[in-house]
Write an enzyme that holds these catalytic residues in place. Sequence first.
Site, PDB file in Angstrom:
ATOM      1  N   GLU A   1      73.930 -27.695  13.240  1.00  0.00           N
ATOM      2  CA  GLU A   1      73.499 -26.291  13.136  1.00  0.00           C
ATOM      3  C   GLU A   1      71.997 -26.169  13.363  1.00  0.00           C
ATOM      4  O   GLU A   1      71.525 -25.244  14.022  1.00  0.00           O
ATOM      5  CB  GLU A   1      73.868 -25.727  11.758  1.00  0.00           C
ATOM      6  CG  GLU A   1      75.366 -25.510  11.588  1.00  0.00           C
ATOM      7  CD  GLU A   1      75.758 -25.246  10.143  1.00  0.00           C
ATOM      8  OE1 GLU A   1      75.066 -24.453   9.472  1.00  0.00           O
ATOM      9  OE2 GLU A   1      76.736 -25.851   9.678  1.00  0.00           O
TER      10      GLU A   1
ATOM     11  N   SER B   1      77.428 -28.301  -0.588  1.00  0.00           N
ATOM     12  CA  SER B   1      76.973 -26.973  -0.995  1.00  0.00           C
ATOM     13  C   SER B   1      76.544 -27.046  -2.449  1.00  0.00           C
ATOM     14  O   SER B   1      77.067 -27.866  -3.211  1.00  0.00           O
ATOM     15  CB  SER B   1      78.119 -25.982  -0.825  1.00  0.00           C
ATOM     16  OG  SER B   1      77.982 -24.907  -1.726  1.00  0.00           O
TER      17      SER B   1
ATOM     18  N   HIS C   1      87.934 -19.786  27.677  1.00  0.00           N
ATOM     19  CA  HIS C   1      87.856 -18.584  26.813  1.00  0.00           C
ATOM     20  C   HIS C   1      88.143 -18.931  25.351  1.00  0.00           C
ATOM     21  O   HIS C   1      88.593 -18.082  24.591  1.00  0.00           O
ATOM     22  CB  HIS C   1      88.843 -17.500  27.269  1.00  0.00           C
ATOM     23  CG  HIS C   1      88.816 -17.232  28.739  1.00  0.00           C
ATOM     24  ND1 HIS C   1      87.995 -16.282  29.310  1.00  0.00           N
ATOM     25  CD2 HIS C   1      89.480 -17.824  29.766  1.00  0.00           C
ATOM     26  CE1 HIS C   1      88.184 -16.295  30.634  1.00  0.00           C
ATOM     27  NE2 HIS C   1      89.067 -17.223  30.935  1.00  0.00           N
TER      28      HIS C   1
ATOM     29  N   LYS D   1      82.705 -28.444  -0.077  1.00  0.00           N
ATOM     30  CA  LYS D   1      82.094 -28.272   1.237  1.00  0.00           C
ATOM     31  C   LYS D   1      81.491 -29.535   1.839  1.00  0.00           C
ATOM     32  O   LYS D   1      80.945 -30.381   1.139  1.00  0.00           O
ATOM     33  CB  LYS D   1      80.983 -27.216   1.138  1.00  0.00           C
ATOM     34  CG  LYS D   1      81.525 -25.826   0.884  1.00  0.00           C
ATOM     35  CD  LYS D   1      81.953 -25.143   2.153  1.00  0.00           C
ATOM     36  CE  LYS D   1      80.725 -24.532   2.774  1.00  0.00           C
ATOM     37  NZ  LYS D   1      81.028 -23.777   3.959  1.00  0.00           N
TER      38      LYS D   1
END
Length: 455
Positions: free
Chosen positions: A287, A274, A153, A280
Amino acid sequence: MWAGRFEKSLDRKADDFNSSIRFDCKMYEQDIIGSIAHAEMLAKQAIISVDDCVAIVGGLTQILNDIKSGKLEFDMSCEDIHMFVEAELTRRIGDAGKRLHTARSRNDQVALDIRMYLRDKSEDVIALLRQLISAIADKAEEGKAAILPGYTHLQRAQPITFGHHLLAYAQMFLRDISRVRDAVARMNYSPIGSCALAGTTYNTDRRYEAEKLGFYGITQNSIDGVSDRDFCVELMSAFSIIMMHLSRFSEEVILWSSWEFKFVELDDSYTTGSSIMPQKKNSDMAELVRGKTGRVYGDLFGLLTTLKGLPLAYNKDMQEDKEAVFDALETVEMCLDIFAPMIKTMRLIPENMYKAAQEGFINATDLADYLTKKGMPFRSAYKIVGQIVAECIEKHTVLDKLPLEAYKAHSDIFEEDLYVEISLETCVEKRISEGGTSVASVEHQLELVRKELES
Ligand code: ARG
């Protein structure tokens, strides 16, 4: 081609709409090799002369070499790759070229070409899966003793090793190899000789042709031979499952690389920055793999939907199979090919894994087992440990730091040895059940994975 029956030629836009050469040209090699086998079968059966066969085989071999070397370009005004090869052959060798299409139709020809193409390409997918599993195995070995929380979970559950966690993915990708192999085993039957749908009046030898092309045998029903695209759907299902595995893996890599976890750091060569936020470091590759999973599912569902409701036998709708299956294939290949080096170059941060394992009471099960092994029924032990956890939360401490007197207040079974029993190292080391998380078990699993890779 069909000028005899028609008074007008095809409208320009209709011609473009109808044509498939821009994507089925990928199958040129399979188309030519299939045609060579067909010509040889026709000659063996005395349906064409040996001279014609020699001319056809020579011409086709030349065409194949010329395409490969870049000397011959596809003529995009041809409807499809089958028409292109036949027209080019006839241009080169004259009348003999016109005899090649005896006792076959583009319906069985295209069914043959796709089967051969996918059969060949499946080997590439399997090689890429092996490359990924091997990268996973090496990384698992590196992290075989790195303790981190295992989750259920997405809540910290029990201590595990990073090697153990990674080897779960090795199992998934091993199953994927076997799924692709299964799909190929059912695909590898030759439909050629089914002709348009009903078979042929010529005395052909379908088995000879099938054997020449490396098939296990021939399809049994000519109507099915030209109508069946199950093998595309099956392979795309296997590809969808590969993508599902890659997508779950991606999700974890993305989580692990976040500041919230920081269990791993991806190599600079597989991350991006970024345009505005200088700090970043994004896991774009993972992704994108997760994103492309939707695309491969889409390809599968697109084709299933196309096939649903088609009457037997061939319908032009079926031309839609190729773009879907090629896209799924190429996407899977691309994703597997980027994933392996991304995992290979990923840096583990065991200190952070261990820190996370020290929080979240992930040794609570082991504390209950401690009481149970000293004679208390498990359910009673479970309840007492629950109360102790609640007490720790209230006192802002953890099980390992709670003094013995506090334990004794709950049960006098507790002794000093409890601290060794609930240390993270013991929790991991004692999980010796087959397939479990102990270092010895992980080493054994690693050995099994590598053995399967070799076989
Ligand atoms: N380009 C067609 C396809 O991909 C080849 C088969 C065409 N057959 C036909 N009868 N129009 O499906």
